[in-house]
Design a protein around this motif. Structure first.
Motif, PDB file in Angstrom:
ATOM      1  N   ARG A 171       0.850  -1.197   0.000  1.00  9.87           N
ATOM      2  CA  ARG A 171       0.000   0.000   0.000  1.00  9.87           C
ATOM      3  C   ARG A 171       0.887   1.248   0.000  1.00  9.87           C
ATOM      4  N   ARG A 172       0.259   2.342  -0.462  1.00  9.63           N
ATOM      5  CA  ARG A 172       0.980   3.615  -0.441  1.00  9.63           C
ATOM      6  C   ARG A 172       1.094   4.081   1.004  1.00  9.63           C
ATOM      7  N   PRO A 173       2.248   4.587   1.400  1.00  8.96           N
ATOM      8  CA  PRO A 173       2.351   5.080   2.778  1.00  8.96           C
ATOM      9  C   PRO A 173       1.576   6.389   2.923  1.00  8.96           C
ATOM     10  N   ILE A 174       1.137   6.669   4.136  1.00 12.39           N
ATOM     11  CA  ILE A 174       0.582   8.003   4.374  1.00 12.39           C
ATOM     12  C   ILE A 174       1.769   8.947   4.547  1.00 12.39           C
ATOM     13  N   GLU A 175       1.495  10.233   4.423  1.00 14.79           N
ATOM     14  CA  GLU A 175       2.556  11.253   4.430  1.00 14.79           C
ATOM     15  C   GLU A 175       3.494  11.103   5.662  1.00 14.79           C
ATOM     16  N   ALA A 176       2.871  10.883   6.849  1.00 16.77           N
ATOM     17  CA  ALA A 176       3.680  10.821   8.075  1.00 16.77           C
ATOM     18  C   ALA A 176       4.642   9.636   8.033  1.00 16.77           C
ATOM     19  N   GLU A 177       4.226   8.529   7.381  1.00 18.88           N
ATOM     20  CA  GLU A 177       5.111   7.354   7.267  1.00 18.88           C
ATOM     21  C   GLU A 177       6.254   7.640   6.297  1.00 18.88           C
ATOM     22  N   SER A 178       5.897   8.151   5.120  1.00 19.43           N
ATOM     23  CA  SER A 178       6.932   8.323   4.090  1.00 19.43           C
ATOM     24  C   SER A 178       7.909   9.442   4.455  1.00 19.43           C
ATOM     25  N   ASP A 179       7.432  10.430   5.229  1.00 15.61           N
ATOM     26  CA  ASP A 179       8.311  11.559   5.571  1.00 15.61           C
ATOM     27  C   ASP A 179       9.483  11.156   6.461  1.00 15.61           C
ATOM     28  N   LEU A 180       9.384   9.946   7.063  1.00 10.95           N
ATOM     29  CA  LEU A 180      10.517   9.451   7.873  1.00 10.95           C
ATOM     30  C   LEU A 180      11.749   9.228   7.001  1.00 10.95           C
ATOM     31  N   GLY A 181      11.521   9.103   5.680  1.00 11.91           N
ATOM     32  CA  GLY A 181      12.643   8.851   4.767  1.00 11.91           C
ATOM     33  C   GLY A 181      13.465  10.089   4.441  1.00 11.91           C
ATOM     34  N   PHE A 182      12.977  11.275   4.835  1.00 10.65           N
ATOM     35  CA  PHE A 182      13.669  12.518   4.438  1.00 10.65           C
ATOM     36  C   PHE A 182      15.121  12.542   4.924  1.00 10.65           C
ATOM     37  N   ILE A 183      15.350  11.898   6.061  1.00 10.13           N
ATOM     38  CA  ILE A 183      16.702  11.892   6.648  1.00 10.13           C
ATOM     39  C   ILE A 183      17.719  11.230   5.691  1.00 10.13           C
ATOM     40  N   HIS A 184      17.220  10.352   4.814  1.00 12.69           N
ATOM     41  CA  HIS A 184      18.118   9.647   3.875  1.00 12.69           C
ATOM     42  C   HIS A 184      18.112  10.266   2.476  1.00 12.69           C
ATOM     43  N   PHE A 185      17.367  11.337   2.314  1.00 13.90           N
ATOM     44  CA  PHE A 185      17.122  11.905   0.980  1.00 13.90           C
ATOM     45  C   PHE A 185      18.226  12.899   0.619  1.00 13.90           C
ATOM     46  N   CYS A 186      18.654  12.818  -0.611  1.00 14.73           N
ATOM     47  CA  CYS A 186      19.745  13.684  -1.066  1.00 14.73           C
ATOM     48  C   CYS A 186      19.426  14.153  -2.489  1.00 14.73           C
ATOM     49  N   VAL A 187      19.582  15.432  -2.730  1.00 15.84           N
ATOM     50  CA  VAL A 187      19.467  15.947  -4.099  1.00 15.84           C
ATOM     51  C   VAL A 187      20.882  16.134  -4.638  1.00 15.84           C
ATOM     52  N   VAL A 188      21.102  15.618  -5.825  1.00 14.42           N
ATOM     53  CA  VAL A 188      22.420  15.757  -6.455  1.00 14.42           C
ATOM     54  C   VAL A 188      22.297  16.765  -7.596  1.00 14.42           C
ATOM     55  N   GLU A 189      23.119  17.791  -7.530  1.00 12.54           N
ATOM     56  CA  GLU A 189      23.202  18.736  -8.646  1.00 12.54           C
ATOM     57  C   GLU A 189      24.513  18.471  -9.377  1.00 12.54           C
ATOM     58  N   LEU A 190      24.414  18.301 -10.678  1.00  5.52           N
ATOM     59  CA  LEU A 190      25.610  18.066 -11.491  1.00  5.52           C
ATOM     60  C   LEU A 190      25.890  19.294 -12.341  1.00  5.52           C
ATOM     61  N   LYS A 191      26.992  19.954 -12.076  1.00  7.86           N
ATOM     62  CA  LYS A 191      27.386  21.101 -12.894  1.00  7.86           C
ATOM     63  C   LYS A 191      28.065  20.560 -14.157  1.00  7.86           C
ATOM     64  N   ILE A 192      27.483  20.863 -15.296  1.00  8.38           N
ATOM     65  CA  ILE A 192      28.050  20.335 -16.552  1.00  8.38           C
ATOM     66  C   ILE A 192      29.227  21.207 -16.968  1.00  8.38           C
ATOM     67  N   GLU A 193      30.361  20.563 -17.170  1.00  6.09           N
ATOM     68  CA  GLU A 193      31.560  21.297 -17.592  1.00  6.09           C
ATOM     69  C   GLU A 193      31.867  21.074 -19.067  1.00  6.09           C
ATOM     70  N   ALA A 194      31.435  19.943 -19.593  1.00  6.18           N
ATOM     71  CA  ALA A 194      31.664  19.662 -21.023  1.00  6.18           C
ATOM     72  C   ALA A 194      30.576  18.727 -21.526  1.00  6.18           C
ATOM     73  N   ILE A 195      30.189  18.952 -22.778  1.00  2.53           N
ATOM     74  CA  ILE A 195      29.169  18.110 -23.432  1.00  2.53           C
ATOM     75  C   ILE A 195      29.781  17.551 -24.706  1.00  2.53           C
ATOM     76  N   GLU A 196      29.719  16.239 -24.834  1.00  2.00           N
ATOM     77  CA  GLU A 196      30.089  15.643 -26.124  1.00  2.00           C
ATOM     78  C   GLU A 196      28.851  15.091 -26.775  1.00  2.00           C
ATOM     79  N   TRP A 197      28.650  15.472 -28.012  1.00  2.00           N
ATOM     80  CA  TRP A 197      27.452  15.113 -28.783  1.00  2.00           C
ATOM     81  C   TRP A 197      27.908  14.300 -29.980  1.00  2.00           C
ATOM     82  N   LEU A 198      27.311  13.118 -30.178  1.00  2.00           N
ATOM     83  CA  LEU A 198      27.668  12.269 -31.331  1.00  2.00           C
ATOM     84  C   LEU A 198      26.394  11.872 -32.042  1.00  2.00           C
ATOM     85  N   HIS A 199      26.311  12.222 -33.330  1.00  2.00           N
ATOM     86  CA  HIS A 199      25.133  11.876 -34.127  1.00  2.00           C
ATOM     87  C   HIS A 199      25.540  10.783 -35.100  1.00  2.00           C
TER      88      HIS A 199
END
Ligand SMILES: Cc1cc2nc3c(=O)[nH]c(=O)nc-3n(C[C@H](O)[C@H](O)[C@H](O)COP(=O)(O)O)c2cc1C
Length: 217
Positions: A164-192
């Protein structure tokens, strides 16, 4: 039948009507690369929605799939969510260098990005991303550390949440393990990989400006 001279054979390849417009235009190639990434963040069916990210580890390179959540073209940033206890995040903590790869057969285009990661835990960016995450996806952060050994086949979820889907209070316990990753792009290689007109280009970020060059495919 008259035979073609070597000079004629080496001359410019005639264009076909269906050729994409970027074949000879570096500016359009840059636009194409960014539009593929931007579509990837929005369109779950795009192959660029689930690219691969490679990191450096003590055991050599590691590569795995991630879900592209956001693209900021102005800041040259890709964003995704991860479990802070994962090998992926641990490796980025130790060495923020990461390579991103995606290929679309429909677009006949491979993208390879050189990036530097910044990790966000418990900060305003993490809070906004957590708020935007649906409870079922938040559930993934309630499991034991990803990759930890299990004596049984398991999803890792607490048994009541298997079906079953958790209720908000259950799922919010996971915030402690949550991480947002930002990747700064320094170079792009494009191959067609067009059957006839292969093209390869690279774009490097220098002092906030993208500089492009053609490469031999
Ligand atoms: C389609 C797909 C999407 C995934 N998206 C993510 C993601 O956005 N973030 C993440 O941390 N792991 C994601 N994973 C799981 C990772 O590929 C990987 O299994 C996880 O990060 C653990 O790897 P690690 O042991 O190298 O840290 C995804 C896997 C698949 C197959």
């Amino acid at each position: 039948m008259p035979s073609q001279s070597a000079a004629a054979l080496a001359g410019p390849v005639p264009r076909m009507e269906a050729d994409p417009p970027f074949l000879d235009d570096l500016g359009l190639v840059e636009e194409h690369a960014w539009s593929l990434l931007e579509r990837g963040a929005k369109d779950r069916r795009s192959p660029y929605h689930a690219p691969s990210i490679a990191t450096v580890s003590d055991d050599g390179p590691q590569v795995r799939t991630f879900t592209l959540r956001g693209v900021d073209r102005v800041r040259s940033i890709l964003r995704f969510n991860a479990d802070a206890r994962s090998g992926l995040v641990g490796q980025l903590e130790a060495d923020p260098r990461a390579a991103v790869h995606a290929y679309s057969a429909a677009e006949k285009t491979q993208l390879r990005l050189r990036t530097l990661a910044t990790l966000h835990r418990g900060d305003p960016l993490a809070a906004v991303a957590w708020h935007a995450t649906n409870p079922s996806a938040k559930r993934c952060y309630l499991v034991p550390p990803p990759g930890s050994l299990s004596g049984l086949p398991t999803s890792g979820l607490p048994t009541p949440l298997e079906r079953r889907r958790p209720i908000e209070a259950e799922s919010d316990l996971g915030f402690i393990h949550f991480c947002v990753v930002e990747l700064k792009i320094e170079a792009i290689e494009w191959l067609h990989v067009h059957a006839i007109h292969k093209r390869r280009a690279r774009f490097d970020l220098h002092d906030g400006c993208w500089q492009g060059t053609w490469l031999t495919p």
